[in-house]
Design a protein around this motif. Structure first.
Motif, PDB file in Angstrom:
ATOM      1  N   VAL A 153       0.822  -1.211   0.000  1.00  0.00           N
ATOM      2  CA  VAL A 153       0.000   0.000   0.000  1.00  0.00           C
ATOM      3  C   VAL A 153       0.858   1.263   0.000  1.00  0.00           C
ATOM      4  N   LYS A 156       1.653   2.410  -3.467  1.00  0.00           N
ATOM      5  CA  LYS A 156       0.560   2.444  -4.435  1.00  0.00           C
ATOM      6  C   LYS A 156       0.598   3.651  -5.362  1.00  0.00           C
ATOM      7  N   ASP A 157       0.991   4.816  -4.856  1.00  0.00           N
ATOM      8  CA  ASP A 157       1.008   6.009  -5.702  1.00  0.00           C
ATOM      9  C   ASP A 157       2.060   5.887  -6.799  1.00  0.00           C
ATOM     10  N   TRP A 163      -5.122   2.726  -8.161  1.00  0.00           N
ATOM     11  CA  TRP A 163      -5.557   1.965  -6.987  1.00  0.00           C
ATOM     12  C   TRP A 163      -6.961   2.355  -6.507  1.00  0.00           C
ATOM     13  N   PRO A 164      -7.287   3.654  -6.336  1.00  0.00           N
ATOM     14  CA  PRO A 164      -8.635   4.008  -5.868  1.00  0.00           C
ATOM     15  C   PRO A 164      -9.733   3.556  -6.822  1.00  0.00           C
ATOM     16  N   PHE A 167      -9.754  -0.469  -6.066  1.00  0.00           N
ATOM     17  CA  PHE A 167     -10.090  -0.955  -4.729  1.00  0.00           C
ATOM     18  C   PHE A 167     -11.039  -0.045  -3.949  1.00  0.00           C
ATOM     19  N   GLN A 171      -9.354   2.399   0.056  1.00  0.00           N
ATOM     20  CA  GLN A 171      -8.101   1.764  -0.346  1.00  0.00           C
ATOM     21  C   GLN A 171      -7.593   0.754   0.680  1.00  0.00           C
ATOM     22  N   ASN A 172      -8.486   0.175   1.464  1.00  0.00           N
ATOM     23  CA  ASN A 172      -8.071  -0.762   2.504  1.00  0.00           C
ATOM     24  C   ASN A 172      -8.294  -2.189   2.022  1.00  0.00           C
TER      25      ASN A 172
END
Length: 271
Positions: A153, A156-157, A163-164, A167, A171-172
């Motif tokens: 995580v 992720k950027d 990612w958003p 997921f 984002q969990n």
């Protein structure tokens, strides 16, 4: 060797889709025109598509030696998930695609003849399919898979800017249906019969620690797993070698070479 490009409209995705399919023509000559071969769904990584395994490895040449149909779908940068933005890629690969393949290809319908494997994002996808629907697969293999998403995580950027959209805004993934460690624990608690699992990763791979995390968790909960590691980065030269080991590991028949006498050492009987 036969190569097919299968184009169709996916009802699940509401999208024109295609898969590449390879199989050995020797299987029909040796086992009969009505023979239905085992099937391997071979999954691509984050930046690839359905053509990657054909273009960047020698999978077509390796497959010629086996009674096996290999199906290579495209799922874009979805992590084989029903994405938050609405595309149901997991349902597509887990349900619609196998049904289409059983209808149009000469493959076995038995779970004992059905396998899934992949690299990187595809390794994650292969284990997610096997742990979510263990009744559908006899074996699953991950090559340098992103097997512990929660540990990634913080990257992720940099690695996964979408990612958003995949997921969701919170984002969990920890302890969710996307967390392979959680899925493995749940299946063990349920006591269900699980597919054979094969995991490998190069020791210089940026996903090595994520693989170690999944391996450690599997050992802790007693999840049966064949594990292999050795020198290697996150590159096709590594995966091209490892996919040969996966094919050797799978419970499938090795075909006779053209002009040879019958092979008495085949690994599996004809289905």
């Amino acid at each position: 060797m036969a190569l097919m490009n299968f184009e169709f409209f996916s009802e699940t995705l509401s999208l024109a889709s295609e898969v590449n399919v390879v199989f050995s023509q020797r299987s029909k000559k040796q086992l009969g025109s009505d023979h239905k071969s085992p099937v391997l769904y071979l999954l691509h990584g984050l930046s690839d598509n359905h053509s990657a395994w054909l273009r960047k490895s020698s999978i077509e040449r390796y497959a010629e030696e086996y009674d096996l149909t290999i199906v290579m779908p495209a799922v874009h940068r979805s992590f084989y998930r029903n994405t938050y933005s609405g595309y149901r890629y997991f349902d597509y690969v887990a349900h619609e695609l196998p049904e289409l393949c059983k209808t149009y290809l000469q493959i076995s319908k038995s779970p004992s003849d059905t396998f899934v494997a992949g690299l990187s994002m595809g390794g994650y996808g292969a284990f997610k399919l096997a742990l979510t629907h263990p009744e559908q697969y006899a074996a699953a293999a991950s090559l340098s898979g992103a097997l512990d998403l929660a540990s990634l995580v913080h990257q992720k950027d940099e690695l996964f800017p979408e990612w958003p959209h995949i997921f969701g805004p919170d984002q969990n993934v920890e302890a969710s249906e996307d967390d392979l460690l959680h899925l493995a624990s749940e299946r063990k608690k349920e006591g269900v019969s699980l597919p054979k699992l094969y995991q490998c990763c190069g020791t210089e791979d940026y996903l090595y620690l994520a693989n170690q995390s999944f391996l450690s968790h599997s050992q802790k909960i007693g999840l049966p797993l064949t594990y292999e590691e050795g020198p290697g980065e996150h590159v096709w030269s590594y995966w091209d070698v490892q996919i040969q080991k996966v094919l050797e590991w799978l419970p499938i028949r090795k075909l006779e070479k053209e002009g040879s006498s019958p092979d008495t050492d085949s690994k599996a009987p004809a289905s």
